[in-house]
Design an enzyme around this catalytic site. Structure first.
Site, PDB file in Angstrom:
ATOM      1  N   ASP A  14       5.213  11.110  -4.498  1.00  0.00           N
ATOM      2  CA  ASP A  14       4.565  10.529  -3.328  1.00  0.00           C
ATOM      3  C   ASP A  14       3.902  11.655  -2.542  1.00  0.00           C
ATOM      4  O   ASP A  14       4.213  12.825  -2.752  1.00  0.00           O
ATOM      5  CB  ASP A  14       5.633   9.844  -2.450  1.00  0.00           C
ATOM      6  N   SER A  15       3.026  11.293  -1.624  1.00  0.00           N
ATOM      7  CA  SER A  15       2.392  12.301  -0.777  1.00  0.00           C
ATOM      8  C   SER A  15       3.376  12.889   0.231  1.00  0.00           C
ATOM      9  O   SER A  15       3.118  13.944   0.793  1.00  0.00           O
ATOM     10  CB  SER A  15       1.208  11.690  -0.039  1.00  0.00           C
ATOM     11  N   TYR A  46      -2.097  11.533   2.451  1.00  0.00           N
ATOM     12  CA  TYR A  46      -3.243  11.408   1.556  1.00  0.00           C
ATOM     13  C   TYR A  46      -4.212  10.298   2.011  1.00  0.00           C
ATOM     14  O   TYR A  46      -5.368  10.299   1.632  1.00  0.00           O
ATOM     15  CB  TYR A  46      -2.765  11.072   0.140  1.00  0.00           C
ATOM     16  N   GLY A  47      -3.701   9.358   2.799  1.00  0.00           N
ATOM     17  CA  GLY A  47      -4.456   8.139   3.132  1.00  0.00           C
ATOM     18  C   GLY A  47      -5.805   8.391   3.786  1.00  0.00           C
ATOM     19  O   GLY A  47      -6.668   7.522   3.776  1.00  0.00           O
ATOM     20  N   CYS A  77       3.306   6.358  -4.361  1.00  0.00           N
ATOM     21  CA  CYS A  77       2.371   6.419  -3.230  1.00  0.00           C
ATOM     22  C   CYS A  77       1.220   5.467  -3.501  1.00  0.00           C
ATOM     23  O   CYS A  77       0.524   5.605  -4.511  1.00  0.00           O
ATOM     24  CB  CYS A  77       1.856   7.848  -3.107  1.00  0.00           C
ATOM     25  N   ASN A  78       1.029   4.507  -2.600  1.00  0.00           N
ATOM     26  CA  ASN A  78      -0.033   3.530  -2.807  1.00  0.00           C
ATOM     27  C   ASN A  78      -1.409   4.174  -2.861  1.00  0.00           C
ATOM     28  O   ASN A  78      -2.266   3.757  -3.631  1.00  0.00           O
ATOM     29  CB  ASN A  78      -0.004   2.482  -1.693  1.00  0.00           C
ATOM     30  N   THR A  79      -1.613   5.202  -2.039  1.00  0.00           N
ATOM     31  CA  THR A  79      -2.924   5.847  -2.023  1.00  0.00           C
ATOM     32  C   THR A  79      -3.206   6.517  -3.367  1.00  0.00           C
ATOM     33  O   THR A  79      -4.290   6.362  -3.927  1.00  0.00           O
ATOM     34  CB  THR A  79      -2.977   6.877  -0.881  1.00  0.00           C
ATOM     35  N   GLU A 156       7.308   6.552  11.231  1.00  0.00           N
ATOM     36  CA  GLU A 156       7.822   7.922  11.303  1.00  0.00           C
ATOM     37  C   GLU A 156       8.324   8.255  12.702  1.00  0.00           C
ATOM     38  O   GLU A 156       9.195   9.109  12.868  1.00  0.00           O
ATOM     39  CB  GLU A 156       6.757   8.907  10.805  1.00  0.00           C
ATOM     40  N   CYS A 188       2.384  -0.312   1.172  1.00  0.00           N
ATOM     41  CA  CYS A 188       2.589   1.086   1.563  1.00  0.00           C
ATOM     42  C   CYS A 188       4.093   1.315   1.570  1.00  0.00           C
ATOM     43  O   CYS A 188       4.841   0.473   2.071  1.00  0.00           O
ATOM     44  CB  CYS A 188       1.989   1.343   2.952  1.00  0.00           C
ATOM     45  N   THR A 189       4.516   2.445   1.027  1.00  0.00           N
ATOM     46  CA  THR A 189       5.961   2.668   0.883  1.00  0.00           C
ATOM     47  C   THR A 189       6.684   2.799   2.228  1.00  0.00           C
ATOM     48  O   THR A 189       7.907   2.721   2.271  1.00  0.00           O
ATOM     49  CB  THR A 189       6.243   3.936   0.054  1.00  0.00           C
ATOM     50  N   HIS A 190       5.937   3.021   3.303  1.00  0.00           N
ATOM     51  CA  HIS A 190       6.597   3.066   4.612  1.00  0.00           C
ATOM     52  C   HIS A 190       6.975   1.662   5.108  1.00  0.00           C
ATOM     53  O   HIS A 190       7.878   1.526   5.925  1.00  0.00           O
ATOM     54  CB  HIS A 190       5.671   3.687   5.662  1.00  0.00           C
TER      55      HIS A 190
END
Lengths: 271, 271
Positions: A14-15, A46-47, A77-79, A156, A188-190
């Site tokens: 992931d980023s 990265y987004g 990471c989705n991006t 975050e 998105c993983t968040h």
């Protein structure tokens, strides 16, 4: 490259810290698998970066993980999945799963009406990767996408059920709710950390958590390819990051829901 | 290195787009000066990165700007100023100004009661650099600091006077307002865009905009050192970024309040 063995670890990248929601789902679903995680914390997020920059960084990470003898790759990471998944499959001999394909598969399976909403970072949404993946699986689905750039910083900040987060979600989701959808992909993983709040706002909508979706598909893939770990000892978890791990630990343990143990820092020059 | 000449440009650098608020103030204050701007858009934001990573990136940028023959350096990024200003002054023979020193100077001059609030990114605030700078100038000042991690994403989303931004500001500023302060330093180059909204919330507080403060100090420094440009033609403005400039242009023109002209992309390998 050496042949992959069942005892080799799963490589997840992931980023930054977000992919730990995927690691958490893997630990729950596949408690005997060894896992190597890579978070590019020195270059996160990265987004907001361009396609060519994201592709370049992604291939550096894949190369690093292959040197760790992983038996498969998970793009958490989705991006990166939106921009570079094809490239990764092109250059790597290993099986590759990515959160977008997994989320899309799950959404198509879950939706009864074919109306699917997708939320994610601006780069993910602008890439149109979810809509493309969903339409490839079922051309009759209608996909409504919405970028939610503030969700990552809000998660975050730890404001998981804060009035500001609620107001932001209302603003972002307003145009999605007016469409006839029955399924909403958390692209998105968040976002899984916002699931409790979002589910109070979305009523009967099915929320697709791609972390859980990809853990299920990983289990299936390992079985099919004879790569499931047969050893029943305590699994080995390793975490690599590109920046000093302090912030990664603080935020990461919230994402992972448990202690992180040792975190190893990799210099960007070694990528 | 060649000797600096008055016709040489001022070098301004930032982790991304935020430093353009400093460029804007320079253009207004010093309309005949040539300016070279560097925004490290491929690696933005710095606010969440470690000290050693920030220092490493900063010195790469300084080296690049020196190769562009700048006559002085302006550290327009609060995070870099907090973490790496000392290092930059150590290695560069050029005059160096930074937003933290400028903001602190201006705050000490403006405050009548000696009660000064500072808001900024988590890294800037945790570095304690503003408090240290202010106390060096006047040990009797009382400094109250507050990190506002969501302000940067809110500004970049363009929600400059949105209910979400207002609610977020209320939340962040609550603990600052209970202190006896008469001056509030906007300790991040993004924050001047929130000045109209903030000034409706802060009543009689003096808001210190370090972009304007640093432009004033630049004018003074150039005069003192005989480095003010005497040519009266159209000045030359150059913008270097490390990522594809698309997003930089969109957000940047809002920050700069005018068209950006040509933007040049520098590969990270050339740093």
């Amino acid at each position: 490259m050496a042949t992959s063995l069942p005892s080799h670890p799963i490589g997840v990248f992931d980023s930054g810290v977000g992919g730990l929601t995927v690691v958490r789902a893997l630990m729950d679903r596949l408690p005997f698998e060894n896992i190597v995680y890579f978070g590019d914390t020195a270059r996160v997020p990265y987004g907001v970066k361009s396609t060519s920059t994201i592709e370049h960084f992604t291939l550096q990470i894949v190369d690093f993980l292959q040197r760790q003898n992983v038996k498969m790759l998970i793009i958490a990471c989705n991006t990166m999945a939106a921009v570079a998944a094809e490239k990764v499959r092109e250059i790597s001999p290993l099986p590759v799963l990515d959160v977008i394909e997994s989320g899309a598969l799950c959404a198509v399976a879950e939706s009864k009406t074919g109306g699917i909403g997708v939320i994610g970072t601006p780069t993910t949404i602008n890439s149109n990767a979810y809509a493309r993946a969903i339409h490839q699986m079922d051309p009759d689905c209608r996909v409504y996408s919405q970028a939610c750039p503030l969700f990552v910083p809000l998660v975050e900040e730890g404001w998981l059920d804060h009035p500001v987060t609620r107001l932001t979600a209302q603003e972002y989701l307003k145009p999605v709710f007016v469409e006839q959808i029955d399924t909403l992909v958390l692209g998105c993983t968040h976002y899984p950390l916002l699931k409790p709040m979002l589910s109070t706002m979305t009523g009967n909508l099915k929320l697709v958590d791609s972390a859980i979706a990809i853990a299920d598909q990983t289990a299936e893939l390992l079985q099919q390819q004879g790569l499931a770990n047969t050893q029943r000892g305590m699994p080995d978890y390793r975490y690599f990051v590109t920046d000093v791990p302090l912030n990664f630990r603080n935020v990461g343990e919230r994402f992972l829901g448990r202690n992180l143990g040792a975190i190893e820092q990799v210099s960007l020059d070694r990528l």
